[in-house]
Design a protein around this motif. Structure first.
Motif, PDB file in Angstrom:
ATOM      1  N   LEU A  15       2.371   7.474 -22.265  1.00 34.34           N
ATOM      2  CA  LEU A  15       2.831   7.869 -20.936  1.00 34.34           C
ATOM      3  C   LEU A  15       4.152   8.624 -20.978  1.00 34.34           C
ATOM      4  O   LEU A  15       4.516   9.284 -20.028  1.00 34.34           O
ATOM      5  CB  LEU A  15       2.947   6.633 -20.035  1.00 34.34           C
ATOM      6  N   SER A  16       4.874   8.545 -22.102  1.00 36.33           N
ATOM      7  CA  SER A  16       6.143   9.265 -22.196  1.00 36.33           C
ATOM      8  C   SER A  16       5.915  10.775 -22.298  1.00 36.33           C
ATOM      9  O   SER A  16       6.794  11.552 -21.958  1.00 36.33           O
ATOM     10  CB  SER A  16       6.946   8.784 -23.406  1.00 36.33           C
ATOM     11  N   LEU A  17       4.722  11.199 -22.765  1.00 38.46           N
ATOM     12  CA  LEU A  17       4.446  12.629 -22.869  1.00 38.46           C
ATOM     13  C   LEU A  17       4.492  13.297 -21.502  1.00 38.46           C
ATOM     14  O   LEU A  17       4.853  14.447 -21.387  1.00 38.46           O
ATOM     15  CB  LEU A  17       3.075  12.867 -23.512  1.00 38.46           C
ATOM     16  N   GLY A  18       4.091  12.594 -20.483  1.00 34.49           N
ATOM     17  CA  GLY A  18       4.076  13.163 -19.138  1.00 34.49           C
ATOM     18  C   GLY A  18       5.252  12.715 -18.300  1.00 34.49           C
ATOM     19  O   GLY A  18       5.161  12.690 -17.085  1.00 34.49           O
ATOM     20  N   GLU A  19       6.350  12.340 -18.936  1.00 34.84           N
ATOM     21  CA  GLU A  19       7.484  11.773 -18.204  1.00 34.84           C
ATOM     22  C   GLU A  19       7.940  12.628 -17.014  1.00 34.84           C
ATOM     23  O   GLU A  19       8.072  12.101 -15.916  1.00 34.84           O
ATOM     24  CB  GLU A  19       8.652  11.490 -19.151  1.00 34.84           C
ATOM     25  N   PRO A  20       8.177  13.937 -17.163  1.00 36.08           N
ATOM     26  CA  PRO A  20       8.562  14.710 -15.968  1.00 36.08           C
ATOM     27  C   PRO A  20       7.486  14.661 -14.891  1.00 36.08           C
ATOM     28  O   PRO A  20       7.791  14.519 -13.708  1.00 36.08           O
ATOM     29  CB  PRO A  20       8.758  16.134 -16.499  1.00 36.08           C
ATOM     30  N   ARG A  21       6.230  14.748 -15.280  1.00 32.14           N
ATOM     31  CA  ARG A  21       5.135  14.680 -14.303  1.00 32.14           C
ATOM     32  C   ARG A  21       5.108  13.311 -13.637  1.00 32.14           C
ATOM     33  O   ARG A  21       4.901  13.213 -12.431  1.00 32.14           O
ATOM     34  CB  ARG A  21       3.798  14.972 -14.976  1.00 32.14           C
ATOM     35  N   ASN A  22       5.294  12.236 -14.420  1.00 31.59           N
ATOM     36  CA  ASN A  22       5.314  10.885 -13.845  1.00 31.59           C
ATOM     37  C   ASN A  22       6.454  10.738 -12.849  1.00 31.59           C
ATOM     38  O   ASN A  22       6.287  10.115 -11.799  1.00 31.59           O
ATOM     39  CB  ASN A  22       5.431   9.824 -14.934  1.00 31.59           C
ATOM     40  N   ARG A  23       7.623  11.297 -13.169  1.00 32.06           N
ATOM     41  CA  ARG A  23       8.768  11.220 -12.253  1.00 32.06           C
ATOM     42  C   ARG A  23       8.457  11.915 -10.932  1.00 32.06           C
ATOM     43  O   ARG A  23       8.729  11.383  -9.858  1.00 32.06           O
ATOM     44  CB  ARG A  23      10.013  11.847 -12.882  1.00 32.06           C
ATOM     45  N   VAL A  24       7.890  13.105 -11.010  1.00 28.02           N
ATOM     46  CA  VAL A  24       7.566  13.860  -9.796  1.00 28.02           C
ATOM     47  C   VAL A  24       6.460  13.141  -9.017  1.00 28.02           C
ATOM     48  O   VAL A  24       6.549  13.003  -7.792  1.00 28.02           O
ATOM     49  CB  VAL A  24       7.167  15.313 -10.153  1.00 28.02           C
ATOM     50  N   PHE A  25       5.430  12.660  -9.704  1.00 29.44           N
ATOM     51  CA  PHE A  25       4.347  11.914  -9.060  1.00 29.44           C
ATOM     52  C   PHE A  25       4.912  10.716  -8.295  1.00 29.44           C
ATOM     53  O   PHE A  25       4.621  10.531  -7.109  1.00 29.44           O
ATOM     54  CB  PHE A  25       3.350  11.438 -10.128  1.00 29.44           C
TER      55      PHE A  25
END
Length: 166
Positions: A68-78
């Motif tokens: 899940l760290s690979l998508g960290e910026p996406r997770n933050r925005v989500f």
């Protein structure tokens, strides 16, 4: 107290088999958090959806091969938009990172197409994306992440149309 629902990693997504999903999980998490209703059969979650449900302790992923760290910026925005009451869905079909809905996608159309801006992004790419958003009756919402990783700015991108600005 609720028990987390079990999911499995399949090709970069998390699949929650129908046999594992509890009725309260489907009702509470799917409708409220993810804007899905009436899902029958296996449920396929995006990385961002899975990360939000893992963080709320509603989902456990059996294999830990989902990074899940690979998508960290996406997770933050989500999570940013999810925490502000938006239903956040994948925007790939519309050339966006995410689509924002006020209600479930079955009951409303997306109001915004969200694009996470890369500092090295070519502005002609952003122009093409904003034109696509306008042609599909969506507002183009550009999200800019700060260098420190903790700040987030939102900019609504509108195309200048000289014939409308007299």
């Amino acid at each position: 107290a609720h028990h987390p629902t079990l999911g499995y990693v399949v090709g970069g997504r998390v699949v929650v088999p129908a046999t594992c999903a509890q009725d309260d999980f489907r009702a509470e998490c799917l409708a409220c958090c993810l804007g899905r209703t009436g899902v029958a059969g296996d449920l396929v979650l995006s990385q961002e959806e899975a990360a939000a449900l893992i963080a709320s302790q509603r989902l456990v992923v059996k294999e830990d091969s989902l990074d899940l760290s690979l998508g960290e910026p996406r997770n933050r925005v989500f999570n940013y938009f999810l925490s502000r009451g938006w239903v956040v869905r994948c925007g790939l079909k519309f050339g966006s990172d995410f689509m924002l809905y006020r209600d479930t996608p079955e009951e409303s159309h997306a109001e915004y197409g969200v694009r996470i801006c890369d500092p090295d992004q070519d502005w002609s790419d952003i122009l093409g994306w904003s034109r696509l958003a306008v042609s599909t009756a969506k507002e183009a919402l550009l999200v800019i992440l700060g260098d420190d990783g903790s700040t987030l700015s939102e900019v609504v991108v509108q195309r200048w149309q000289p014939h409308l600005k007299k």
